[in-house]
Structures are given as structure tokens and as C-alpha cells.
Design an enzyme around this catalytic site. Structure first.
Site, PDB file in Angstrom:
ATOM      1  N   ARG A   1       1.034  -1.304  -0.108  1.00 27.28           N
ATOM      2  CA  ARG A   1       0.039   0.225   0.259  1.00 27.28           C
ATOM      3  C   ARG A   1       0.900   1.676  -0.037  1.00 27.28           C
ATOM      4  O   ARG A   1       2.079   1.108  -0.009  1.00 27.28           O
ATOM      5  CB  ARG A   1      -0.821   0.474   1.313  1.00 27.28           C
ATOM      6  CG  ARG A   1      -1.967  -1.466   1.560  1.00 27.28           C
ATOM      7  CD  ARG A   1      -3.101  -0.214   0.189  1.00 27.28           C
ATOM      8  NE  ARG A   1      -4.139  -1.511  -0.130  1.00 27.28           N
ATOM      9  CZ  ARG A   1      -4.239  -2.337  -1.017  1.00 27.28           C
ATOM     10  NH1 ARG A   1      -4.190  -2.786  -1.757  1.00 27.28           N
ATOM     11  NH2 ARG A   1      -6.138  -3.095  -0.740  1.00 27.28           N
TER      12      ARG A   1
ATOM     13  N   HIS B   1      -1.761   1.463  -9.909  1.00 22.22           N
ATOM     14  CA  HIS B   1      -2.625   0.163  -8.283  1.00 22.22           C
ATOM     15  C   HIS B   1      -3.029  -1.227  -9.381  1.00 22.22           C
ATOM     16  O   HIS B   1      -4.448  -1.299  -9.280  1.00 22.22           O
ATOM     17  CB  HIS B   1      -3.761   0.791  -7.931  1.00 22.22           C
ATOM     18  CG  HIS B   1      -3.629  -0.239  -6.790  1.00 22.22           C
ATOM     19  ND1 HIS B   1      -3.979   0.425  -5.329  1.00 22.22           N
ATOM     20  CD2 HIS B   1      -3.437  -2.075  -6.362  1.00 22.22           C
ATOM     21  CE1 HIS B   1      -4.401  -0.532  -4.546  1.00 22.22           C
ATOM     22  NE2 HIS B   1      -3.855  -1.681  -5.367  1.00 22.22           N
TER      23      HIS B   1
HETATM   24  P1  NAP Z   1      -1.865 -11.501   4.639  1.00 24.29           P
HETATM   25  O1  NAP Z   1      -2.516 -13.196   4.061  1.00 24.29           O
HETATM   26  O2  NAP Z   1      -3.156 -11.157   5.281  1.00 24.29           O
HETATM   27  O3  NAP Z   1      -0.967 -11.831   5.127  1.00 24.29           O
HETATM   28  C1  NAP Z   1      -0.617 -10.372   5.592  1.00 24.29           C
HETATM   29  C2  NAP Z   1       1.655 -11.109   5.921  1.00 24.29           C
HETATM   30  O4  NAP Z   1       1.987  -9.780   6.290  1.00 24.29           O
HETATM   31  C3  NAP Z   1       1.242 -12.144   6.961  1.00 24.29           C
HETATM   32  O5  NAP Z   1       2.532 -12.624   6.787  1.00 24.29           O
HETATM   33  C4  NAP Z   1       1.852 -11.197   8.756  1.00 24.29           C
HETATM   34  O6  NAP Z   1       2.662 -11.777   9.114  1.00 24.29           O
HETATM   35  C5  NAP Z   1       2.853  -9.825   7.761  1.00 24.29           C
HETATM   36  N1  NAP Z   1       2.398  -8.429   7.927  1.00 24.29           N
HETATM   37  C6  NAP Z   1       1.718  -8.016   8.968  1.00 24.29           C
HETATM   38  N2  NAP Z   1       1.990  -6.796   9.339  1.00 24.29           N
HETATM   39  C7  NAP Z   1       3.588  -6.897   9.760  1.00 24.29           C
HETATM   40  C8  NAP Z   1       4.378  -6.292  10.809  1.00 24.29           C
HETATM   41  N3  NAP Z   1       3.807  -5.872  11.169  1.00 24.29           N
HETATM   42  N4  NAP Z   1       5.381  -6.973  10.751  1.00 24.29           N
HETATM   43  C9  NAP Z   1       6.478  -8.263   9.797  1.00 24.29           C
HETATM   44  N5  NAP Z   1       5.012  -8.804   9.113  1.00 24.29           N
HETATM   45  C10 NAP Z   1       4.061  -8.328   8.726  1.00 24.29           C
HETATM   46  O7  NAP Z   1      -1.994 -10.564   2.686  1.00 24.29           O
HETATM   47  P2  NAP Z   1      -2.427 -11.572   1.445  1.00 24.29           P
HETATM   48  O8  NAP Z   1      -3.604 -11.915   1.302  1.00 24.29           O
HETATM   49  O9  NAP Z   1      -1.292 -11.445   1.649  1.00 24.29           O
HETATM   50  O10 NAP Z   1      -1.399  -9.457   0.818  1.00 24.29           O
HETATM   51  C11 NAP Z   1      -1.749  -8.547   1.260  1.00 24.29           C
HETATM   52  C12 NAP Z   1      -1.348  -7.607   1.095  1.00 24.29           C
HETATM   53  O11 NAP Z   1      -0.873  -7.336  -0.290  1.00 24.29           O
HETATM   54  C13 NAP Z   1      -2.445  -6.621   1.394  1.00 24.29           C
HETATM   55  O12 NAP Z   1      -3.284  -6.207   2.618  1.00 24.29           O
HETATM   56  C14 NAP Z   1      -2.918  -5.828   0.312  1.00 24.29           C
HETATM   57  O13 NAP Z   1      -2.186  -4.222   0.658  1.00 24.29           O
HETATM   58  C15 NAP Z   1      -2.005  -6.119  -0.797  1.00 24.29           C
HETATM   59  N6  NAP Z   1      -2.441  -6.358  -1.918  1.00 24.29           N
HETATM   60  C16 NAP Z   1      -2.328  -5.344  -3.124  1.00 24.29           C
HETATM   61  C17 NAP Z   1      -2.270  -5.359  -4.802  1.00 24.29           C
HETATM   62  C18 NAP Z   1      -2.023  -4.811  -5.658  1.00 24.29           C
HETATM   63  O14 NAP Z   1      -2.560  -5.001  -6.542  1.00 24.29           O
HETATM   64  N7  NAP Z   1      -1.376  -4.330  -5.408  1.00 24.29           N
HETATM   65  C19 NAP Z   1      -3.317  -6.611  -4.214  1.00 24.29           C
HETATM   66  C20 NAP Z   1      -3.458  -7.387  -3.233  1.00 24.29           C
HETATM   67  C21 NAP Z   1      -3.248  -6.969  -2.452  1.00 24.29           C
HETATM   68  P3  NAP Z   1       1.976 -13.047  10.140  1.00 24.29           P
HETATM   69  O15 NAP Z   1       2.015 -14.352   9.040  1.00 24.29           O
HETATM   70  O16 NAP Z   1       3.079 -12.796  11.171  1.00 24.29           O
HETATM   71  O17 NAP Z   1       0.838 -13.125   9.972  1.00 24.29           O
END
Ligand code: NAP
Length: 324
Positions: free
Chosen positions: A239, A287
Site C-alpha cells: 500500500r 495499482h
Molecule cells: P495476508 O495473508 O494477511 O498476509 C500478510 C503478511 O504480512 C503475513 O505474513 C503477516 O505476518 C505479515 N505482516 C503483517 N503485519 C506485519 C508486520 N507489522 N511486520 C511483519 N510482517 C507483518 O495478506 P495477503 O493476502 O498476502 O495480502 C497482502 C497485501 O497485499 C494486502 O494487504 C494488500 O495491501 C496488498 N495487495 C495489493 C494488491 C495490488 O494490486 N497492488 C492486490 C492485492 C493485495 P504473519 O504471517 O505473522 O501474520
């Protein structure tokens, strides 16, 4: 209708049941077609629609409407149309309303495609060759193979792990960092804040796939970027608010970073006056790294409705205290 969806229909038949969709109306039309075939017993409306607010039991949003509790007294599940939920203010919701983010195969597939494009492009020096071409400069650079390149992923969730699987298949050395320690075959994993510098020191190419939370806002700043090896590259698909863009530009100008591929910015859309648009070492996309795919997302949403009524855990249920 398959058995799971028949059960969904049975479970929701007792009271009028509306699914309200408040996001991109064009894609909403596709959701409506899919609901009419896969869940004909649930009335589907694209916002603002003509649904009786009292019949709305499921709401799917990019940004939620104001006064949810007062407007939709019988709401049972709030779905985020996106993988992230940072656009939702949990404090404005009834405390016991479940929030479910989007985990569906289409988002993961799109993200894997984008990140592989960006990593291969950086790995094979394509931004430099584009600049050379604009100067009619025939200038081969030394060739490094994937096995000699270290790629790190911040965030080892649904998307981070999907990306790492493919990067490992291509032969890159892979590293990962997450809040809690993870164990991923073929990837060296780091957990917790104090291990961040050791992780960053291993990243020739760094990919940010973290959710936006109070802890990750502004994380990608000057001191963070200084922990990367000199000349590293960044692929930012988390983000916009996670990146201090002035610090990124300084790192690119000083040579601390060599290239950046940026898909998310603060604000969006990025104003024409922002220097990210024109910096020669920045590749900018609006994005589009990935998007929810209605055909696969509708099945996941319907399965979650079935699970909710059967008392089973829903896929993607958000931990509001943690913020993701
Ligand atoms: P997710 O399954 O919730 O995974 C989040 C990961 O980040 C987990 O491994 C979590 O750790 C880690 N994390 C969270 N807070 C942290 C911190 N403070 N320090 C270190 N690690 C931390 O999310 P996801 O489905 O993979 O998606 C991730 C993000 O991608 C979304 O939230 C969104 O912002 C972004 N995204 C972007 C697009 C785009 O088009 N650019 C599209 C989709 C998503 P734990 O394993 O310990 O919980």
C-alpha cells in the site's frame, strides 16, 4: 447448483436475503450474472440499488457506506472486495460484525504474474536497456543467472507465499520476513522486528507484500532502505502509505537503490506534479498488480456464507485487533 450452494440456499431461505455490492459497478454486473446462476435464492443488488435495507444480510465493499449499523440492521457479514482491509474503519462498525477479506485464486494468480514480470525485468536489467535504447546505445551488461540473485518478500501471507513458490521455481535465492516466524521450504524466513535488518541485508530485489497497519505505515523509510545492499531494487505492491516516497527518491539519487517498480502510491491517483512520475529509475503502474476476479471470487464468497451459517470458520476472517 452444487451441494454446498444448495445448503447455502436452504440456510438463507428462512428470511429475505439480499447481497449488496458496493464497488466498481462494471465488475458488479458480472457478480450479478454469477449470483443469478450460482445463488438464485439470494437477491443481488449493485449499490445503491433498490434493496430494502432491512433485507441486506451480506455487504461487499471497497469503501463501506457511513452508518452501517443504522442503515443495515440485519447485516451479518461485511466482505472486503479486496485482499486488504485498510480502507475499512473498524471503529465505525458494530463490534461483533465479522469482516472477511478476499482470498481467492484469481488475486493470487494476478499478483504472481505482476511480481514475476517485475523481478525478471529488474534481474535482467530491462530498465537500463530501455534507457540505452532511448539513446541508441548498444551496451551489453554482465549477465547474472537467477541462482546468483537474492530476492526477499516482506509479508508471508497468501500472496507473499504464492509469489515465493514461483520465484523458487525460477531458481532465485529466496528470503522472507513476517510478523511471526514462518517455515517455508526453500526460503530462508525471518520473523519479528529485530530480524528485519538481517533479512534486508540479503535482498538484491525486495518485494513489499505487507498489509497496511499502524505498524507498517511509513515502514519503508530512509533507515529501512539503508539496510538493503547498495544498488538493490524495490518492487512495491503493498500500500502507498507504507513507503516514504521522498526517502525512496533520495535512495535512488544516491545510488543506494538502483531501480523501483511502484504499483501503489499515496495518494491514488498520483497527482501529475509528483516526481515519481518522471524519475528515470522508477517504473510506475496504477495499482493494477492484481484485481479480484469475479468468476473465482463469487464461489469463495458463497462458500463463506455457507460456512457462516454452518458455524464453520470463514476463509479470510479479519482479526480486527491485529488490523489484517
Ligand atoms: P495476508 O495473508 O494477511 O498476509 C500478510 C503478511 O504480512 C503475513 O505474513 C503477516 O505476518 C505479515 N505482516 C503483517 N503485519 C506485519 C508486520 N507489522 N511486520 C511483519 N510482517 C507483518 O495478506 P495477503 O493476502 O498476502 O495480502 C497482502 C497485501 O497485499 C494486502 O494487504 C494488500 O495491501 C496488498 N495487495 C495489493 C494488491 C495490488 O494490486 N497492488 C492486490 C492485492 C493485495 P504473519 O504471517 O505473522 O501474520
Amino acid at each position: 447448483m452444487n451441494r454446498a450452494l444448495e445448503e447455502t440456499a436452504d440456510l438463507t431461505a428462512a428470511q429475505p436475503s439480499t447481497f449488496l455490492y458496493k464497488a466498481d459497478p462494471l465488475r458488479g454486473q458480472r457478480w450479478a450474472e454469477l449470483f443469478s446462476v450460482r445463488a438464485p435464492d439470494i437477491a443481488f443488488h449493485v449499490w445503491p440499488g433498490h434493496a430494502d435495507p432491512k433485507s441486506v444480510r451480506y455487504l461487499a465493499v471497497w469503501e463501506p457506506p457511513a452508518r452501517i449499523a443504522q442503515t443495515f440492521p440485519n447485516l451479518e457479514i461485511l466482505f472486503s472486495i479486496a485482499a486488504g482491509v485498510d480502507q475499512i474503519d473498524f471503529d465505525a462498525l458494530p463490534p461483533d460484525l465479522p469482516v472477511v477479506r478476499m482470498i481467492e485464486p484469481g488475486i493470487a494468480a494476478g499478483m504472481v504474474e505482476y511480481v514475476l514480470w517485475a523481478v525478471l525485468s529488474l534481474h535482467r536489467d530491462m530498465p537500463a536497456y530501455r534507457r540505452f535504447q532511448s539513446e541508441c546505445l548498444w551496451k551489453p551488461l554482465p549477465l547474472k543467472l537467477a541462482a546468483a540473485r537474492r530476492v526477499g518478500v516482506l509479508g508471508l501471507g497468501e500472496l507473499g507465499r504464492a509469489v515465493l513458490r514461483q520465484l523458487s521455481t525460477l531458481g532465485f535465492q529466496t528470503f522472507g520476513w513476517s510478523r511471526s516466524a514462518r517455515n517455508i521450504a526453500g526460503t530462508t524466513c525471518y520473523g519479528a522486528q529485530e530480524q528485519l535488518p538481517a533479512f534486508l541485508a540479503n535482498c538484491d530485489i525486495l518485494i513489499c507484500l505487507l498489509p497496511l497497519t499502524a505498524q507498517t505505515q511509513g515502514l519503508l523509510n530512509k533507515s529501512f532502505l539503508n539496510h538493503l545492499p547498495r544498488g538493490a531494487s524495490l518492487v512495491h505492491v503493498g500500500r502507498g502509505q507504507q513507503l516514504v516516497s521522498g526517502d525512496l527518491l533520495s535512495a535512488l539519487d544516491s545510488g543506494q537503490l538502483s531501480e523501483a517498480v511502484i504499483d501503489v502510491t499515496q495518494p491514488e491517483p498520483l497527482p501529475a506534479s509528483d516526481p515519481l512520475w518522471t524519475h528515470p529509475r522508477v517504473t510506475l503502474t496504477p495499482h493494477i498488480a492484481s484485481m479480484t476476479q469475479p468468476d473465482s471470487a463469487v464461489d469463495v464468497v458463497l462458500e463463506n456464507i455457507r460456512r457462516f451459517h454452518a458455524g464453520e470458520p470463514m476463509t479470510g476472517l479479519v482479526n480486527k485487533a491485529r488490523g489484517y
